[in-house]
Design an enzyme around this catalytic site. Structure first.
Site, PDB file in Angstrom:
ATOM      1  N   ASP A  44       0.878  -1.172  -0.106  1.00 47.85           N
ATOM      2  CA  ASP A  44       0.070   0.082   0.074  1.00 47.85           C
ATOM      3  C   ASP A  44       0.936   1.124   0.095  1.00 47.85           C
ATOM      4  O   ASP A  44       0.240   2.326  -0.011  1.00 47.85           O
ATOM      5  CB  ASP A  44      -0.939  -0.244   1.075  1.00 47.85           C
ATOM      6  CG  ASP A  44      -0.216  -0.158   2.601  1.00 47.85           C
ATOM      7  OD1 ASP A  44       0.726  -0.194   2.551  1.00 47.85           O
ATOM      8  OD2 ASP A  44      -1.079  -0.139   3.597  1.00 47.85           O
ATOM      9  N   SER A  45       2.230   0.869  -0.038  1.00 46.96           N
ATOM     10  CA  SER A  45       3.246   2.225  -0.109  1.00 46.96           C
ATOM     11  C   SER A  45       2.897   2.936  -1.670  1.00 46.96           C
ATOM     12  O   SER A  45       3.487   3.897  -1.973  1.00 46.96           O
ATOM     13  CB  SER A  45       4.599   1.723  -0.042  1.00 46.96           C
ATOM     14  OG  SER A  45       4.714   0.690  -0.848  1.00 46.96           O
ATOM     15  N   ASP A  83      -0.785  -6.276  -0.187  1.00 50.63           N
ATOM     16  CA  ASP A  83      -1.318  -5.677   1.350  1.00 50.63           C
ATOM     17  C   ASP A  83      -2.924  -5.437   1.333  1.00 50.63           C
ATOM     18  O   ASP A  83      -3.566  -4.876   0.467  1.00 50.63           O
ATOM     19  CB  ASP A  83      -0.924  -4.144   1.310  1.00 50.63           C
ATOM     20  CG  ASP A  83       0.426  -4.209   2.063  1.00 50.63           C
ATOM     21  OD1 ASP A  83       0.964  -4.995   2.954  1.00 50.63           O
ATOM     22  OD2 ASP A  83       1.162  -3.184   2.028  1.00 50.63           O
ATOM     23  N   LYS A 112      -1.003  -9.622   3.167  1.00 52.83           N
ATOM     24  CA  LYS A 112      -0.035  -9.106   4.157  1.00 52.83           C
ATOM     25  C   LYS A 112      -1.048  -8.089   4.843  1.00 52.83           C
ATOM     26  O   LYS A 112      -1.718  -7.415   4.584  1.00 52.83           O
ATOM     27  CB  LYS A 112       1.193  -8.444   3.814  1.00 52.83           C
ATOM     28  CG  LYS A 112       1.828  -7.416   4.768  1.00 52.83           C
ATOM     29  CD  LYS A 112       3.404  -7.241   4.416  1.00 52.83           C
ATOM     30  CE  LYS A 112       3.373  -5.917   3.757  1.00 52.83           C
ATOM     31  NZ  LYS A 112       2.916  -4.788   4.383  1.00 52.83           N
ATOM     32  N   GLU A 114      -1.122  -5.461   8.638  1.00 48.11           N
ATOM     33  CA  GLU A 114      -0.609  -4.823   9.698  1.00 48.11           C
ATOM     34  C   GLU A 114      -0.900  -5.056  11.110  1.00 48.11           C
ATOM     35  O   GLU A 114      -2.358  -5.083  11.197  1.00 48.11           O
ATOM     36  CB  GLU A 114      -0.326  -3.262   9.242  1.00 48.11           C
ATOM     37  CG  GLU A 114       0.476  -3.244   7.977  1.00 48.11           C
ATOM     38  CD  GLU A 114       0.785  -1.654   7.883  1.00 48.11           C
ATOM     39  OE1 GLU A 114       0.483  -0.713   8.796  1.00 48.11           O
ATOM     40  OE2 GLU A 114       0.999  -1.298   6.624  1.00 48.11           O
ATOM     41  N   GLU A 181       9.207  -4.415  10.247  1.00 51.93           N
ATOM     42  CA  GLU A 181       9.768  -3.198   9.823  1.00 51.93           C
ATOM     43  C   GLU A 181      10.445  -2.123  10.860  1.00 51.93           C
ATOM     44  O   GLU A 181       9.759  -1.905  12.046  1.00 51.93           O
ATOM     45  CB  GLU A 181       8.579  -2.441   9.019  1.00 51.93           C
ATOM     46  CG  GLU A 181       9.226  -0.979   8.465  1.00 51.93           C
ATOM     47  CD  GLU A 181       8.176  -0.468   7.600  1.00 51.93           C
ATOM     48  OE1 GLU A 181       7.192  -1.136   7.210  1.00 51.93           O
ATOM     49  OE2 GLU A 181       8.187   0.788   6.906  1.00 51.93           O
TER      50      GLU A 181
HETATM   51  O1  KIV Z   1       3.718  -1.253   1.590  1.00 48.40           O
HETATM   52  C1  KIV Z   1       4.784  -1.542   1.539  1.00 48.40           C
HETATM   53  O2  KIV Z   1       5.629  -1.108   0.648  1.00 48.40           O
HETATM   54  C2  KIV Z   1       5.231  -2.386   2.641  1.00 48.40           C
HETATM   55  C3  KIV Z   1       6.706  -2.615   2.963  1.00 48.40           C
HETATM   56  C4  KIV Z   1       7.307  -1.098   3.288  1.00 48.40           C
HETATM   57  C5  KIV Z   1       6.970  -3.250   3.654  1.00 48.40           C
HETATM   58  O3  KIV Z   1       4.650  -2.572   3.475  1.00 48.40           O
END
Ligand code: KIV
Length: 258
Positions: A44-45, A83, A112, A114, A181
Site C-alpha cells: 500500500d506504499s 497488502d 499481508k 499490519e 519493519e
Molecule cells: O507497503 C509497503 O511497501 C510495505 C513495505 C514497506 C514492507 O509494507
C-alpha cells in the site's frame, strides 16, 4: 524461488536468503520478476510512491485490487504478496476474509496485514479459510498517526519483548511469514530464531530470512528522501529526467522527428 510457500519454509531451514521488492505496475513487475526477485509485494506504499500521498492511509481496496491484477499478469516466477489496506480488515475476521478473497481473486498468493496481538484472531480465521497471511509488525505505516510519525519501534526492552511475543503468537495462529519493519536488528534476529516461518525484514538488520525494499527507493525514483535503511542502486530519477529533457530539447530544436 517458488510460488509454493512450502518452499519458502524450506529455504529458511536451509538458510537460503530471499529477496522481496515492491512493484505496483506491469513493466516494473516484469523487470523485477526477470531480475530474479523471489517475491513481489504490491504494497500500500503505492499511495505514497505513485500517488504522492504523505502516508498509506488513503489507499482503497479497489486500488489494491487493480494494482494486484496488473502485477499478477506480469509475474511468472516470483511469489505475489498484496497488502490489505487500512480500513479493509480491522473490524472483524469476516471483513478481513472478504477483503483477502478480493485480493486473491485479483492474483495475490499471500496477503499481508499490519498489526500485532490484536490481529491474532484474524490471522487464525484467515489461515483456516485458505488465505495465506504475512503478518507485518514493528513500524506498521498504517499506525503512523498513532505512532506520531514514521518512527522506529521496539526500542525499549518492554517494547522489544512485546514484538517477540506478538511474532510468536501470529506465527502460532497460522501466519506463513512475519514481516518486521524498522526494529532493532537483534530483536529481528531473535524473532527469526524463534518462529519456524520465514521472516522478512526492512530496516531490521541482516538477521532475517528475507529482505524487502521499496522499488522506488532501490531505483532512485523516490524524489523525496528514501529512508536511511534503504539502499539506492541507481539514480533512476536523474537518468529519466535527463532523457525527458533531451526529448523536449530535440522537439524544440526540430531535431525530432527527423
Ligand atoms: O507497503 C509497503 O511497501 C510495505 C513495505 C514497506 C514492507 O509494507
Amino acid at each position: 524461488m517458488s510460488k509454493n510457500i512450502g518452499n519458502w519454509d524450506k529455504a529458511k531451514r536451509e538458510g537460503r536468503k530471499l529477496s522481496f521488492i515492491t512493484a505496483y505496475d506491469h513493466p516494473f513487475a516484469r523487470m523485477a520478476d526477470a531480475a530474479g526477485l523471489d517475491g513481489i509485494l504490491i504494497g500500500d506504499s503505492l499511495g505514497m510512491m505513485i500517488g504522492g500521498a504523505p502516508d498509506t492511509l488513503g489507499v482503497s481496496l479497489e486500488q489494491m485490487e487493480y494494482h494486484t491484477a496488473i502485477v499478477a499478469k506480469a509475474v511468472q516466477k516470483a511469489l505475489i504478496m498484496a497488502d490489505l489496506p487500512f480500513g479493509s480488515f480491522e473490524e472483524s475476521p469476516a471483513q478481513a476474509f472478504a477483503a483477502s478473497a478480493r485480493l486473491m481473486k485479483a492474483g495475490a498468493e499471500i496477503v499481508k496485514l499490519e498489526g500485532g496481538a490484536p490481529m491474532v484472531e484474524t490471522v487464525a480465521f484467515l489461515s483456516a479459510r485458505a488465505v495465506p497471511v504475512c503478518a507485518h509488525i514493528g513500524l506498521t505505516p498504517q499506525h503512523v498517526r498513532q505512532f506520531g510519525g514514521f518512527k522506529r519501534q521496539g526500542k525499549t526492552p518492554e517494547a522489544a519483548e512485546r514484538l517477540i511475543e506478538d511474532a510468536i503468537a501470529l506465527a502460532q495462529a497460522g501466519a506463513r511469514m512475519v514481516l518486521m519493519e524498522a526494529i532493532p536488528a537483534d530483536v529481528a534476529a531473535e524473532i527469526t530464531r524463534r518462529v519456524s516461518v520465514p521472516t522478512i525484514g526492512i530496516g531490521a538488520g541482516p538477521g532475517t530470512d528475507a529482505q524487502v525494499l521499496v522499488l522506488h527507493d532501490v531505483l532512485g525514483l523516490n524524489m523525496d528522501r528514501a529512508p536511511g535503511f534503504a539502499r539506492t542502486y541507481i539514480n533512476g530519477a536523474a537518468l529519466m529526467q535527463e532523457a525527458l529533457t533531451k526529448y523536449a530539447e530535440d522537439v524544440r530544436a526540430s531535431k525530432f522527428p527527423e
